[in-house]
Design an enzyme around this catalytic site. Structure first.
Site, PDB file in Angstrom:
ATOM      1  N   LYS A  64       9.624  -0.555  13.918  1.00 14.42           N
ATOM      2  CA  LYS A  64      10.204  -0.215  12.611  1.00 14.42           C
ATOM      3  C   LYS A  64      11.282   0.858  12.788  1.00 14.42           C
ATOM      4  CE  LYS A  64       5.927  -0.909   9.928  1.00 14.42           C
ATOM      5  NZ  LYS A  64       4.903  -0.248   9.144  1.00 14.42           N
TER       6      LYS A  64
ATOM      7  N   GLY B 134      -4.587  -1.762   5.037  1.00 14.98           N
ATOM      8  CA  GLY B 134      -3.814  -2.916   4.587  1.00 14.98           C
ATOM      9  C   GLY B 134      -4.486  -4.246   4.904  1.00 14.98           C
ATOM     10  N   ARG B 135      -4.963  -4.418   6.132  1.00 16.30           N
ATOM     11  CA  ARG B 135      -5.535  -5.720   6.529  1.00 16.30           C
ATOM     12  C   ARG B 135      -6.916  -5.975   5.914  1.00 16.30           C
ATOM     13  NH1 ARG B 135      -4.630  -2.259  10.472  1.00 16.30           N
ATOM     14  NH2 ARG B 135      -6.268  -1.409  11.789  1.00 16.30           N
TER      15      ARG B 135
ATOM     16  N   HIS C  40      -4.380 -32.872  18.519  1.00 20.68           N
ATOM     17  CA  HIS C  40      -3.228 -33.643  18.972  1.00 20.68           C
ATOM     18  C   HIS C  40      -2.117 -32.730  19.461  1.00 20.68           C
ATOM     19  CE1 HIS C  40      -4.999 -37.373  17.458  1.00 20.68           C
ATOM     20  NE2 HIS C  40      -5.513 -36.577  16.527  1.00 20.68           N
TER      21      HIS C  40
ATOM     22  N   GLU D  25      -4.573  -6.417  14.916  1.00 27.70           N
ATOM     23  CA  GLU D  25      -4.070  -5.108  14.481  1.00 27.70           C
ATOM     24  C   GLU D  25      -5.192  -4.063  14.567  1.00 27.70           C
ATOM     25  OE1 GLU D  25      -0.606  -4.364  11.443  1.00 27.70           O
ATOM     26  OE2 GLU D  25      -2.463  -4.201  10.327  1.00 27.70           O
TER      27      GLU D  25
ATOM     28  N   GLU E 214      10.820  -4.583   4.268  1.00 32.10           N
ATOM     29  CA  GLU E 214      10.954  -6.002   3.906  1.00 32.10           C
ATOM     30  C   GLU E 214      10.600  -6.216   2.440  1.00 32.10           C
ATOM     31  OE1 GLU E 214       9.348  -4.740   6.523  1.00 32.10           O
ATOM     32  OE2 GLU E 214       9.130  -6.183   8.158  1.00 32.10           O
TER      33      GLU E 214
ATOM     34  N   LYS F 290       0.839  -1.196   0.000  1.00 35.78           N
ATOM     35  CA  LYS F 290       0.000   0.000   0.000  1.00 35.78           C
ATOM     36  C   LYS F 290       0.879   1.254   0.000  1.00 35.78           C
ATOM     37  CE  LYS F 290      -3.533   2.557   2.434  1.00 35.78           C
ATOM     38  NZ  LYS F 290      -4.462   2.714   3.526  1.00 35.78           N
TER      39      LYS F 290
END
Ligand code: F6P
Length: 544
Positions: free
Chosen positions: A516, A290-291, A407, A376, A234, A228
């Site tokens: 960040k 973004g999410r 399990h 978030e 990254e 965005k």
């Protein structure tokens, strides 16, 4: 823009809701936790250990009251420690918090993201129509047309890279919402995958991208840079590594390599400055967080893998859920009820976490995506007005697929000391499976919800199951684009309702910024750190 604008932190419905600025709409000083409704719920919570879920199910009409059929999705909310009286009070709480007015303000484009002074319009991507501004509708339609055309060209081999080869492999490079949503959908809907191979690179851990690149042919690989902001460190580093690979493999120079890329961003200028050709940039509005961006051009990887029609069906499933949320009566409104039941456990019974267990391996990433959507959005400690919250806000969301989880951590769900409400998610039909597998899978899911509720008395304390442990069960008719869109929008709206009741801004994410900044400080060689951090930097070779 909307008839009734922002609601308030307050539970008094006398607040003037015609205020145009949501940041100033909370005029009353009454906190929701001091209202009669809240206090009554607290009194009932003090006695909640006496609510026997199984006995509640013996009450005539309970099942009808607590189950809702949305067509592609059937929801059973009956196995909860919520009596009729509690449910009515929770519904009153929602009413007094003007949740649905706040929802209408969102879908109409009021700037409810107050800390960034923006509207919140991911719902507008699912249903781009009035009363949304014409400019927004036009933008969404234009970008959709580009998504359709470009993805078709890539799928039918007419889109050619720099060497003229058609695309066999696409790498989506992005992180957070620019990765999780499309990756989750492509994995969940692999039954519908008819396009080129699609790979996802998110982590800056170089071992991931290097081992992927080793397997691919650069001439037929297309990189989709999804970001965005187009500033995420990254994503930019992973993209540079991919470009360097193109240069080596295809003998290109650095000005040519971005031609093998398509960018999806809200920041066209930054993408252009990076060298991506203008006609290879798709955009989406700033008002889409973004999410929540899987519904936007960020869904490009979905279009390439599954085809644009399937992407449209996914959007339509989300839109169908939004219509249900905005129009269904509160007592049958699924996102509203799921949110309220969550608030009961989170704010009144002290539950810290919420487990989501899909009984479908292809929905494994649904939990990862949901963690970002929920945590978030609602992991917040100040109210929309910037005051400290007085209430517990978002739960820790976790889980993994059943039967695997059975399990691993189900021991704690059955006999541990923590209260963990669970959402079980299953599919009625699965054409990728075999009937004998699917029967066993569903039998396990239903048995677990029953076992958690009924428990078992045993003279040996080690074999005693206390039971009375709550769960919801969500059954998709089948895992297809429409039902997945509906399921995801359901959780998004649930998170919205909880944020509205807690009076927090569910649409910013300032909490991720400090880490960040400190990463940049470390990488720039700053020596100004505490003794523990300095020693770690020395040990890792990040400082001398
Ligand atoms: O750091 C968190 C975050 O901003 C998320 O909200 C977002 O989905 C992710 O980073 C990626 O951001 P972008 O799409 O701008 O690269």
């Amino acid at each position: 823009m909307s008839p009734t604008t922002d609601t308030s932190t307050t539970a008094t419905s006398t607040t003037d809701t015609s205020t145009a600025d949501p940041s100033t709409a909370d005029t009353s000083t009454t906190s929701i936790s001091t209202t009669d409704t809240w206090v009554k719920l607290q009194a009932l919570a003090a006695d909640a250990k006496n609510i026997n879920i199984k006995e509640q199910l013996d009450i005539p009409g309970r099942l009808d009251r607590f189950t809702i059929d949305l067509g592609p999705l059937y929801v059973d909310l009956s196995k909860h420690a919520v009596t009729e009286e509690i449910l009515n009070l929770l519904l009153k709480l929602a009413d007094e918090s003007q949740v649905l007015d706040h929802a209408r303000a969102m879908v109409c484009g009021d700037p409810i993201n107050v800390s960034e002074n923006r509207p919140v319009l991911h719902t507008g991507l699912r249903h781009p129509a009035p009363p949304l501004p014409d400019e927004f509708i036009e933008h969404v339609k234009e970008e959709r047309a580009k998504l359709d055309l470009l993805s078709q060209q890539i799928r039918n081999g007419t889109w050619r890279g720099i060497t003229g080869e058609p695309v066999t492999d696409v790498i989506n490079i992005g992180i957070g919402g620019s990765d999780l949503g499309p990756k989750m959908v492509v994995q969940a809907l692999r039954e519908f995958h008819t396009g080129p191979n699609v790979h996802f690179i998110s982590n800056v851990d170089g071992a991931e991208i290097l081992s992927l690149l080793e397997k691919l042919n650069a001439a037929s690989t297309l990189v989709v840079v999804s970001s965005k902001t187009f500033t995420t460190a990254e994503t930019l580093l992973n993209t540079q590594t991919a470009l360097a690979w193109f240069e080596t493999e295809l003998d290109l120079d650095s000005s040519q390599s971005p031609a093998q890329c398509i960018a999806i961003t809200n920041n066209r200028e930054k993408a252009k400055a990076f060298g991506i050709p203008d006609q290879q940039i798709l955009t989406f509005p700033d008002s889409v967080g973004g999410r929540y961006s899987v519904w936007s051009s960020i869904g490009f990887a979905i279009c390439i893998a599954l085809g644009f029609d399937n992407f449209k069906a996914f959007l339509a499933g989300g839109a169908q859920l939004d219509q249900h949320f905005l129009n269904a009566p509160p007592e049958k409104n699924v996102p509203l009820l799921m949110a309220l039941i969550g608030i009961w456990y989170n704010n009144f019974l002290g539950a810290q976490t919420h487990a989501v267990i899909p009984y479908c391996e292809r929905l494994g990433l649904f939990v990862d995506h949901l963690q970002q959507v929920d945590m978030e959005s609602n992991g917040k400690l100040s109210t929309r007005q910037g005051k400290p919250v007085e209430l517990e806000t978002g739960p820790i969301v976790w889980g993994q697929t059943g039967t695997n989880g059975q399990h691993a951590f189900f021991q704690l769900l059955h006999q541990g000391t923590k209260l963990v409400p669970v959402d079980f998610i299953g599919t009625l039909h699965d054409e990728l499976s075999k009937p004998e597998h699917h029967r066993v899978l569903l039998a396990n899911m239903i048995a677990q919800s029953e076992a958690l509720m009924t428990g078992q008395v045993n003279a040996d304390p080690h074999q005693q199951y206390p039971g009375n442990r709550p769960s919801s069960t969500l059954l998709l008719n089948k895992l297809d684009p429409g039902s997945l869109g509906m399921l995801l929008a359901l959780y998004e709206q649930k998170v919205f309702v909880q944020g509205a009741i807690w009076s927090i801004n569910s649409f910013d994410q300032w909490g991720v910024e400090l880490g960040k900044q400190l990463t940049n400080k470390i990488l720039s060689g700053s020596m100004d750190h505490d003794p523990s951090t300095s020693a770690l930097l020395k040990k890792t070779g990040l400082s001398d």
